[in-house]
Enzyme design. Structure first.
Site, PDB file in Angstrom:
ATOM      1  N   ASP A  20       9.129   2.999  -0.122  1.00 45.54           N
ATOM      2  CA  ASP A  20       8.286   3.658   0.556  1.00 45.54           C
ATOM      3  C   ASP A  20       8.405   3.357   1.982  1.00 45.54           C
ATOM      4  OD1 ASP A  20       6.020   4.608   1.979  1.00 45.54           O
ATOM      5  OD2 ASP A  20       4.440   3.554   0.482  1.00 45.54           O
TER       6      ASP A  20
ATOM      7  N   TYR B 153       0.874  -1.265  -0.067  1.00 42.11           N
ATOM      8  CA  TYR B 153       0.094   0.119  -0.073  1.00 42.11           C
ATOM      9  C   TYR B 153       0.807   1.220  -0.032  1.00 42.11           C
ATOM     10  CZ  TYR B 153      -3.605   3.642   1.519  1.00 42.11           C
ATOM     11  OH  TYR B 153      -4.056   4.552   1.488  1.00 42.11           O
TER      12      TYR B 153
ATOM     13  N   LYS C  84       4.001   9.683   8.842  1.00 39.85           N
ATOM     14  CA  LYS C  84       3.912   8.971   9.963  1.00 39.85           C
ATOM     15  C   LYS C  84       4.806   9.693  11.047  1.00 39.85           C
ATOM     16  CE  LYS C  84       0.839   5.386   8.033  1.00 39.85           C
ATOM     17  NZ  LYS C  84       0.902   4.650   6.984  1.00 39.85           N
TER      18      LYS C  84
HETATM   19  C1  LIG Z   1       0.510   4.879   5.644  1.00 38.80           C
HETATM   20  C2  LIG Z   1       1.118   4.688   4.384  1.00 38.80           C
HETATM   21  C3  LIG Z   1       0.933   5.517   3.306  1.00 38.80           C
HETATM   22  C4  LIG Z   1       0.198   6.537   3.183  1.00 38.80           C
HETATM   23  O1  LIG Z   1       0.048   7.594   4.024  1.00 38.80           O
HETATM   24  P1  LIG Z   1      -0.877   8.605   4.489  1.00 38.80           P
HETATM   25  O2  LIG Z   1      -0.255   9.511   5.271  1.00 38.80           O
HETATM   26  O3  LIG Z   1      -1.915   7.699   5.075  1.00 38.80           O
HETATM   27  O4  LIG Z   1      -1.256   9.344   3.140  1.00 38.80           O
HETATM   28  C5  LIG Z   1       1.811   5.083   2.308  1.00 38.80           C
HETATM   29  N1  LIG Z   1       2.706   4.124   2.214  1.00 38.80           N
HETATM   30  C6  LIG Z   1       2.812   3.028   3.456  1.00 38.80           C
HETATM   31  C7  LIG Z   1       3.731   2.172   3.389  1.00 38.80           C
HETATM   32  C8  LIG Z   1       1.965   3.515   4.660  1.00 38.80           C
HETATM   33  O5  LIG Z   1       2.002   2.706   5.557  1.00 38.80           O
END
Ligand SMILES: *Cc1c(COP(=O)(O)O)cnc(C)c1O
Length: 437
Positions: free
Chosen positions: A247, A146, A275
């Protein structure tokens, strides 16, 4: 066990549903796949949440990752309060942006970093940059990873998509309505932890692929660890001029000072953060080699902007959080020790109760999959879990004051505020919950 009091949460949820789709502002919060009423949270401190009906919980969601220091950390609160006295948004550069960028580049080795407001913005912007830099159209991602909710990334995506569309896995269609097939067609997908599949796709299409984007440790299909062979195949994508985008929105500053990149010895061209980098306020970032990053406007031709990007309150929260982590290098070993003991305790309790369970964990991330002990390395492996058994266990844990992630396909997060007290209480609850579930 008496049923928990959810009077006020129920009433707020009813009001929320009347004015917000599904009553929530992010899908997994709705408890759709575990049932029951989502708890509305009144306050949070340390490792604990308190809901509007006055119940307290040991929190393993940590706002889905940011709260690595625990809630309401005095250093973070102090930094935000201090920044607040100077104003909330300027629309002009300010010192906090420079300080956080300097710290992030020093910790991660990225030469340039650009701040945005969420992980979604970070991945979306990094992909545009990769396309602008390489002049290529296609991107490649892995099934069940994701990367936020930008159109081209909602293809075979994990997290809330897995939670809410279980049963439709393995299709190659977009994971969401509203994503045109033409967009989805620019996103190629292959299996995570399948080096030969990746090599084959790169041989065939590599010359057209701008970037390979990946979760270096997957959290969004539940925790999945990469094999060394898969990591080696990822490093080979550069041979074809394709950029490698790590990511690290979830893993950055969590699995080590430099995230999964530091832990696994990765050498990505670009990295995305979110985050933890905002310490509980909305921040995302992307960064990497100067040669690539200098393609971003106003230096280069790839446009990307943001009214609230580099917001002074958010920069202050991020800086305080990263500085706190830097000042306490032993924190990562402590987080891992807690998580390892949690994993062992969950395995023992499940075995004792005759419940099939496989626990994957690394650093302060953990998923307890309700399926017989064995290797879980791909999205398909994770999807074999018994989600009904998970849901029953989740509810039993919640009733005993433990707030686990409300989905089988998510990681839980341990914070620096979790102590032996929380660990023992969690394992007591888990033993009872496995017997009841
Ligand atoms: C949470 C997450 C996202 C998206 O971040 P948001 O701040 O919710 O838009 C993208 N990549 C990874 C791996 C994530 O865990």
């Amino acid at each position: 066990m008496t049923a928990p009091d959810t009077t006020r949460s129920e009433s707020l949820f009813a009001r929320a549903r009347a004015v917000t789709p599904g009553g929530v502002n992010s899908p997994v919060r709705a408890f759709k796949n575990v049932g029951g009423v989502p708890r509305f949270i009144a306050s949070a401190r340390g490792a604990h949440l308190t809901d509007v009906d006055g119940q307290t919980y040991i929190d393993y969601v940590g706002s889905w990752g940011p709260m690595i220091l625990g809630h309401d950390h005095p250093a973070v609160r102090g930094a935000i309060a201090d920044a607040l006295t100077r104003g909330t948004s300027f629309g002009a550069p300010s010192a906090g942006e420079v300080e956080l960028a300097e710290l992030v580049t020093r910790i991660t080795g990225a030469e340039r970093v650009r701040f945005v407001n969420s992980g979604t913005e970070a991945t979306m912007s990094a992909l545009r940059l990769a396309r602008g830099f390489t002049g290529r159209k296609y991107i490649l991602k892995f099934r069940g990873n994701y990367h936020g909710h930008a159109d081209g990334l909602l293809v075979e995506a994990g997290s809330g998509l897995l939670t809410h569309s279980a049963g439709q896995l393995g299709t190659s269609a977009p994971s969401s309505a509203g994503v045109p097939e033409e967009y989805a067609a620019l996103t190629l997908v292959t299996e995570y932890n399948d080096p030969s599949g990746l090599d084959a796709l790169m041989r065939e299409r590599g010359h057209e692929i701008a970037a390979v984007i990946f979760e270096p440790v997957v959290g969004n299909a539940g925790v999945l660890l990469p094999t060394p062979e898969f990591l080696a195949a990822l490093h080979r994508v550069g041979e074809r001029g394709t950029l490698l985008i790590a990511d690290e929105v979830m893993t950055g500053f969590r699995l080590s000072p430099n995230g999964a990149t530091g832990l696994l010895g990765l050498r990505p061209d670009l990295t995305c953060w979110g985050k933890i980098i905002g310490g509980g306020l909305p921040v995302g970032a992307y960064g990497g080699r100067a040669e690539v990053m200098d393609f971003v406007s106003p230096q280069g031709p790839v446009y990307q902007a943001g009214t609230l990007s580099g917001n002074p309150l958010a920069m202050a929260a991020g800086l305080a959080t990263l500085r706190q982590l830097q000042a306490d290098p032993g924190v990562y070993a402590r987080l891992e020790a807690y998580t390892t003991r949690l994993a062992a305790g969950l395995r023992d309790a499940a075995r004792e109760a005759g419940v099939p369970l496989t626990v994957n964990h690394v650093g302060s991330m953990l998923t307890a999959f309700f399926q017989p002990e064995g290797q879980i390395r791909t999205y398909a492996d994770a999807a074999r879990s018994d989600t009904a058994a998970f849901a029953a266990w989740f509810q039993a844990m919640l009733a005993r004051g433990v707030y686990w992630a409300p989905s089988q396909f998510e990681s839980i997060f341990v914070s620096a505020a979790h102590t032996d007290l929380e660990l023992n209480a969690t394992l007591d609850a888990a033993r009872a919950a496995y017997k009841g579930a």
